[in-house]
Design an enzyme around this catalytic site. Structure first.
Site, short mmCIF file in Angstrom:
data_model
loop_
_atom_site.label_atom_id
_atom_site.label_comp_id
_atom_site.label_asym_id
_atom_site.label_seq_id
_atom_site.Cartn_x
_atom_site.Cartn_y
_atom_site.Cartn_z
N SER A 143 1.00 -1.21 0.06
CA SER A 143 0.01 0.08 -0.17
C SER A 143 0.90 1.30 0.03
O SER A 143 2.01 1.22 0.70
CB SER A 143 -0.95 -0.05 1.15
N TYR A 194 -1.38 -0.24 10.44
CA TYR A 194 -1.67 -0.99 9.11
C TYR A 194 -0.49 -0.40 8.13
O TYR A 194 0.10 -1.12 7.62
CB TYR A 194 -3.10 -0.48 8.69
#
Ligand code: NAP
Length: 248
Positions: free
Chosen positions: A143, A157
């Site tokens: 990501s 995250y």
């Protein structure tokens, strides 16, 4: 000759499902895992079969080693080959660092990081030249959070995706002589249910003006990047982190 086989973790919806559909269109057979959405997995399998892909799906929590071992042995049983792994399964939920509990961190890192390591280990055992394999490709879904840090949303995250970037860079060099290419795709804001599950259904609306392209990406746009990295068209590319973030 049999079609090449792609194994996708977390294929039941979102980026995993879009990647499975594109892979089927491009002539691959598909084995995918789901975690909780059996109905979606069944529906996807019907669509993949209608595109000509031999398909099998297996329930697996990628953070549980026994589940991953079962996923790979099911793959062996149904296809007898493995050409590519997509480490896609992932979760998030919004929380400030000051409020994080250890159990939540263990779950998050277990799924997003340890799961990818276990799956890659099992894939290498089957694809590496030194193990009698024919080589192959691994794509990790990271990501752009890994380079943004995601403050006030989910630093934990973002850190799991930072780990996936390092994992990709190191593993690519470790298995280069084994005929295995390892790359990562780093999506930006993509329109899937992940944001609602993470606690903010309106996240895309809130943030889309911060994206230079002024919109969220689609799961299909991410799938195109994944399929390129799996294909021979990217035969000289390994250890690469490919951003699909609309310029963000
Ligand atoms: P999604 O629509 O929520 O799909 C997540 C997938 O992971 C589902 O198939 C889910 O299975 C599976 N999964 C969840 N927990 C699991 C577990 N413990 N073990 C195995 N599988 C599990 O999310 P997505 O947006 O497609 O995300 C896919 C990947 O892209 C993730 O790694 C995510 O971090 C990454 N990503 C997404 C975005 C974005 O904006 N959407 C941006 C950057 C990176 P079930 O549905 O069967 O439970």
């Amino acid at each position: 000759m049999d079609k090449p086989l792609i194994l996708i973790t977390g294929g039941s919806q979102g980026i995993g499902a879009a990647t499975a559909l594109l892979a089927a269109q491009k002539g691959y057979n598909i084995c995918f895992s789901y975690h909780s959405q059996e109905q979606l997995a069944q529906e996807l399998a019907v669509r993949l079969e209608s595109l000509g892909a031999k398909t099998h799906f297996v329930r697996a929590d990628v953070s549980v080693e026994a589940d991953v071992l079962n996923l790979f042995s099911e793959t062996d049983k149904h296809f007898g080959r493995l050409d590519a792994l997509i480490n896609n399964a992932g979760i998030l939920r919004q929380k400030l660092v000051r409020d994080i509990e250890v159990k939540e961190l263990e779950k998050l890192f277990g799924i997003n990081v340890i799961g990818s390591f276990i799956c890659a280990r099992e894939a290498i055992k089957r694809m590496a030249f030194s193990q009698g394999g024919k080589g192959g490709a691994i794509v990790n879904i990271s990501s752009i959070a890994s380079r943004m840090g995601s403050p006030f949303e989910y630093v934990d995250y973002a850190a799991t995706k930072g780990a996936i970037d390092s994992f990709t860079l190191g593993l690519a060099k470790e298995v280069i002589g084994e005929g295995i290419r390892v790359n990562a795709v780093r999506p930006g804001i993509i329109a899937t249910d992940l944001h609602a599950k993470g606690g903010e259904p309106g996240r895309i609306e809130r943030l889309k003006s911060a994206v230079p392209m002024q919109r969220a990406g689609t799961a299909e746009e991410v799938a195109q990047a994944v399929l390129w990295l799996l294909s021979d068209d990217s035969s000289y590319t390994t250890g690469h982190l490919l951003d699909v973030g609309g310029g963000r």
